[in-house]
Design an enzyme around this catalytic site. Structure first.
Site, mmCIF file in Angstrom:
data_model
loop_
_atom_site.group_PDB
_atom_site.id
_atom_site.type_symbol
_atom_site.label_atom_id
_atom_site.label_comp_id
_atom_site.label_asym_id
_atom_site.label_seq_id
_atom_site.Cartn_x
_atom_site.Cartn_y
_atom_site.Cartn_z
ATOM 1 N N ARG A 110 5.021 0.136 -6.118
ATOM 2 C CA ARG A 110 5.042 -0.697 -4.915
ATOM 3 C C ARG A 110 4.092 -1.882 -5.021
ATOM 4 O O ARG A 110 4.156 -2.798 -4.212
ATOM 5 C CB ARG A 110 4.665 0.151 -3.695
ATOM 6 N N TRP A 139 -3.088 -2.625 -1.446
ATOM 7 C CA TRP A 139 -2.723 -4.011 -1.754
ATOM 8 C C TRP A 139 -3.494 -4.845 -0.742
ATOM 9 O O TRP A 139 -3.211 -4.806 0.449
ATOM 10 C CB TRP A 139 -1.215 -4.182 -1.585
ATOM 11 N N CYS A 169 0.819 -1.225 0.000
ATOM 12 C CA CYS A 169 0.000 0.000 0.000
ATOM 13 C C CYS A 169 0.849 1.269 0.000
ATOM 14 O O CYS A 169 1.983 1.272 0.470
ATOM 15 C CB CYS A 169 -0.874 0.042 1.235
ATOM 16 N N ASN A 227 -1.853 2.053 5.812
ATOM 17 C CA ASN A 227 -0.944 0.973 5.408
ATOM 18 C C ASN A 227 -0.705 0.103 6.628
ATOM 19 O O ASN A 227 -0.587 0.628 7.735
ATOM 20 C CB ASN A 227 0.424 1.525 4.982
ATOM 21 N N GLY A 228 -0.568 -1.200 6.428
ATOM 22 C CA GLY A 228 -0.280 -2.091 7.548
ATOM 23 C C GLY A 228 -1.495 -2.903 7.931
ATOM 24 O O GLY A 228 -2.436 -3.056 7.143
ATOM 25 N N GLU A 245 20.052 -16.071 -7.209
ATOM 26 C CA GLU A 245 19.528 -14.763 -7.611
ATOM 27 C C GLU A 245 19.150 -14.762 -9.091
ATOM 28 O O GLU A 245 18.126 -14.195 -9.481
ATOM 29 C CB GLU A 245 20.567 -13.672 -7.282
ATOM 30 N N LYS A 294 15.406 -13.938 -10.372
ATOM 31 C CA LYS A 294 15.144 -12.828 -11.301
ATOM 32 C C LYS A 294 14.298 -13.313 -12.461
ATOM 33 O O LYS A 294 13.323 -12.683 -12.848
ATOM 34 C CB LYS A 294 16.486 -12.326 -11.823
ATOM 35 N N HIS A 340 21.728 -36.237 -7.060
ATOM 36 C CA HIS A 340 20.954 -36.742 -5.923
ATOM 37 C C HIS A 340 19.456 -36.546 -6.124
ATOM 38 O O HIS A 340 18.702 -36.589 -5.157
ATOM 39 C CB HIS A 340 21.448 -36.080 -4.630
ATOM 40 N N LYS A 364 6.629 -4.243 -4.117
ATOM 41 C CA LYS A 364 8.011 -3.805 -3.957
ATOM 42 C C LYS A 364 8.505 -3.970 -2.522
ATOM 43 O O LYS A 364 9.618 -4.405 -2.296
ATOM 44 C CB LYS A 364 8.155 -2.341 -4.391
ATOM 45 N N GLU A 424 10.548 -14.457 -11.363
ATOM 46 C CA GLU A 424 9.592 -13.446 -10.894
ATOM 47 C C GLU A 424 9.116 -12.515 -11.999
ATOM 48 O O GLU A 424 8.002 -12.003 -11.929
ATOM 49 C CB GLU A 424 10.147 -12.651 -9.707
HETATM 50 C C1 F6R Z 1 13.291 -9.884 -5.765
HETATM 51 C C2 F6R Z 1 13.043 -8.946 -4.692
HETATM 52 C C3 F6R Z 1 12.621 -9.489 -3.369
HETATM 53 C C4 F6R Z 1 13.258 -8.675 -2.234
HETATM 54 C C5 F6R Z 1 12.693 -9.124 -0.889
HETATM 55 C C6 F6R Z 1 13.301 -8.369 0.253
HETATM 56 O O1 F6R Z 1 13.684 -9.237 -6.928
HETATM 57 O O2 F6R Z 1 13.139 -7.761 -4.858
HETATM 58 O O3 F6R Z 1 12.936 -10.841 -3.243
HETATM 59 O O4 F6R Z 1 14.633 -8.824 -2.278
HETATM 60 O O5 F6R Z 1 11.298 -8.936 -0.878
HETATM 61 O O6 F6R Z 1 13.054 -7.004 0.146
HETATM 62 P P1 F6R Z 1 13.922 -5.946 0.911
HETATM 63 O O7 F6R Z 1 15.291 -6.000 0.350
HETATM 64 O O8 F6R Z 1 13.242 -4.640 0.654
HETATM 65 O O9 F6R Z 1 13.905 -6.341 2.364
#
Ligand code: F6R
Length: 608
Positions: A27, A75, A2, A101-102, A481, A485, A504, A603, A488
């Site tokens: 976000r 959200w 949010c 928010n929250g 990673e 990437k 295995h 985000k 997602e």
């Molecule tokens: C993937 C991504 C997420 C964040 C995770 C932690 O591309 O962005 O996996 O890395 O949600 O977020 P932060 O770093 O904001 O704690």
């Protein structure tokens, strides 16, 4: 997740609020709304879907009069994403409109209590109880109603309230969810994210938990829980509005990938003085250092994968045991953490709910805590004993890129710094590593330049339904990673496997034409990785190798390859991940995905 904006001034509020909401879109959200006080009523417009729907519905805000208002992108947590559950929520007497928010954790008993008293709720949200409480406690003094309401709430929240008492007043409250006040000239603002404030002002105040603020066009007053005015420092935002715009790129993600040489430099260079690594806010006394027996790195998602790289580098240089723990697991695990533990939390946003909880848990067990964070003034930055900022600037694309590489940069620097403080590194090696760190921005640029053909590889890969990533040691950490990437943003099933584990179980999945991305840069284990390439090829798989320039042995064996420049061995992950980010980007583009806002993702994950 949010987003909140608030504005009070003398011009029409709705267009300002809509512009703010557009800047928070990244976000992740599913509905949007605004509420503006105009004369003797509050006008609300809210709708499921995009901020653009709201803009269309209100003719870019032109239909909504009034100069004091709040806005929100939601959200969904409590109640489906629809027009009714969208914020703002109004009290039934029409005096207050609230955005939130929250999560209000005790909303159920509060709702029951208020319903018994005859209050009629319209939505399924937890937020509406806040509007109801404000109405219940209002006795002609809005500030008192805000304080009494806050005292009843449990959970995490930032709240924006517009109040119809003829004074053009806004209220903003914070409890474990970010809220920043913006100081203008003849107008004032608040937002849950600096990105919505920078077009108007760079002078901001970060609210702390339990504080609330009263805003008029001419003044901002911050109060503590008991309603006593608090002096707050005014901070200056260091980045410009352009930093949060696309700057000619088709997507924020591509822009942010391309920014990495500059972000790496901004994070590293100021911390190397006269050839020595120095952190402005990380000072361990010799005694504190001597007490550390182990390091625990905790985070979520990519930040955790940055931690995985950090683990190899710190262990290698410092010879201290390092474990990387998922914050969502650590927080509930009764972990063995004490005053001999250095806890490193890694977070781009500084607001990830699980990471915050893990940090609090470990702090309460006596660990020394260090945060590696990008967002200045965020909750994690405030909670930890020490903070080292990654100077990546605003990261807008949901999938992190520059956030990740700058996290790895800080972990690499930290490893070099700690190794030196612990007397575990010779001067010559120390100097070599420091020079290599300073050299990395050029290497990152070279990693981009070497892979101008990556679109072709991505096109080929985009037809696959699953892609395997394998590697050993640090290559394996980068696989995690790289696979995240890809999955997602392209929605292709992608998973990372330690290459030695294939036999295995996972190798059973391989068949003619399977695609295996093989990271083969970690030289001490290259022969082993070569054997894994043979194994997967023998099962008919295609190998896309990520190899260092000039490594003929690998290039001959692979079907396709991504090249990375040679770097100091411990820093290879940074050079490797950049072309893998580009690979994921172009695969997703080929598949027509919404790259900056992948489905179901937000985000910053501010709820559990
Ligand atoms: C993937 C991504 C997420 C964040 C995770 C932690 O591309 O962005 O996996 O890395 O949600 O977020 P932060 O770093 O904001 O704690």
């Amino acid at each position: 997740m949010c987003g909140i904006v608030g504005f009070t001034g003398t011009r029409q509020a709705a267009p300002v609020l809509l512009d703010g909401l557009k800047r928070l879109e990244y976000r992740g959200y599913d509905s949007a709304g605004i509420a503006v006080a105009d004369g003797d009523r509050i006008n609300i417009a809210k709708v499921k879907g995009f901020v653009q729907n709201l803009a269309d519905m209100t003719h870019d805000g032109g239909d909504i009069g009034g100069a004091v208002g709040v806005g929100h992108t939601r959200w969904a947590t409590h109640g489906a994403p629809n027009d009714v559950n969208a914020h703002p929520h109004m009290s039934s007497d029409g005096r207050f409109a609230v955005v939130h928010n929250g999560i209000i954790e005790n909303y159920a008993p509060l709702r029951q209590e208020l319903t018994k008293k005859g209050y009629v709720f319209l939505s399924d949200t937890d937020t509406e109880v806040v509007a109801a409480l404000l109405e219940t406690y209002y006795d002609g003094d809005a500030k008192r109603a805000v304080m009494k309401t806050a005292a009843r709430l449990e959970g995490s929240y930032s709240l924006g309230v517009v109040c119809l008492d003829g004074t053009g007043r806004l209220f903003a409250m914070r409890e474990q969810s970010p809220l920043i006040l913006g100081l203008g000239v003849g107008e004032n603002y608040f937002a849950s994210d600096v990105a919505a404030l920078v077009p108007h002002t760079k002078n901001v105040i970060y609210l702390d938990d339990g504080e609330f603020a009263e805003l008029t066009p001419e003044s901002i007053t911050v109060y503590d829980v008991r309603g006593r005015a608090v002096e707050k420092p005014v901070s200056r935002v260091t980045w410009d509005v352009e930093a949060a715009e696309k700057g000619g790129y088709e997507h924020f993600m591509l822009k942010e990938i391309m920014e990495q040489p500059a972000c790496f430099k901004a994070t590293v260079e100021p911390r190397i003085r006269n050839g020595r690594v120095e952190f402005e806010d990380f000072h361990l006394t010799d005694e504190e250092l001597g007490r550390i027996r182990r390091i625990v790195i905790t985070a979520c998602g990519s930040a955790g994968y940055a931690g995985q790289v950090g683990r190899y580098v710190i262990e290698e240089l410092c010879r201290i045991p390092v474990s990387v723990e998922l914050a969502s697991e650590l927080r509930y695990r009764n972990p063995i953490i004490d005053e001999h533990t250095l806890l490193i939390v890694v977070s781009q946003s500084g607001e990830t709910a699980d990471t915050i909880a893990a940090l609090k848990e470990c702090k309460s067990r006596g660990a020394k805590t260090l945060a590696i964070v990008n967002v200045v003034g965020s909750t994690i930055a405030k909670l930890a004993d020490h903070v080292i900022y990654t100077w990546a600037g605003p990261e807008i694309a949901v999938a992190t890129t520059k956030g990740y590489t700058t996290q790895v940069a800080v972990l690499d620097m930290l490893a070099v710094y700690l190794a030196d403080r612990l007397g575990k590194i010779e001067r010559e090696k120390y100097d070599r590593l420091v020079l290599a760190l300073l050299d990395m921005p050029g290497k990152i640029q070279r990693a981009i330049d070497l892979n101008r053909n990556i679109k072709k590889l991505a096109k080929k890969a985009s037809a696959h339904n699953q892609i395997y990533f394998i590697g050993r040691n640090m290559d394996y950490a980068v696989c995690m990673e790289g696979a995240l990437k890809l999955k997602e943003i392209s929605y292709i099933f992608a998973e990372a496997y330690a290459a030695g584990e294939l036999k295995h179980g996972t190798i059973a999945l391989l068949e003619q034409g399977s695609l295996v991305v093989t990271l083969a840069c970690y030289e001490p284990l290259l022969e082993k990785t070569m054997s894994n390439i043979e194994e997967v090829k023998a099962r008919g798989a295609q190998v896309l190798a990520v190899a260092q320039e000039g490594n003929r042995q690998i290039l001959k064996k692979a079907d396709d390859f991504i090249l990375v420049p040679r770097t100091e061995e411990l820093f290879t992950p940074i050079a490797q991940i950049v072309p893998l980010q580009l690979f994921a980007y172009y695969v997703a583009k080929e598949r027509g995905c919404d790259i900056d806002k992948p489905k179901n993702l937000a985000k910053s994950v501010t709820v559990e």
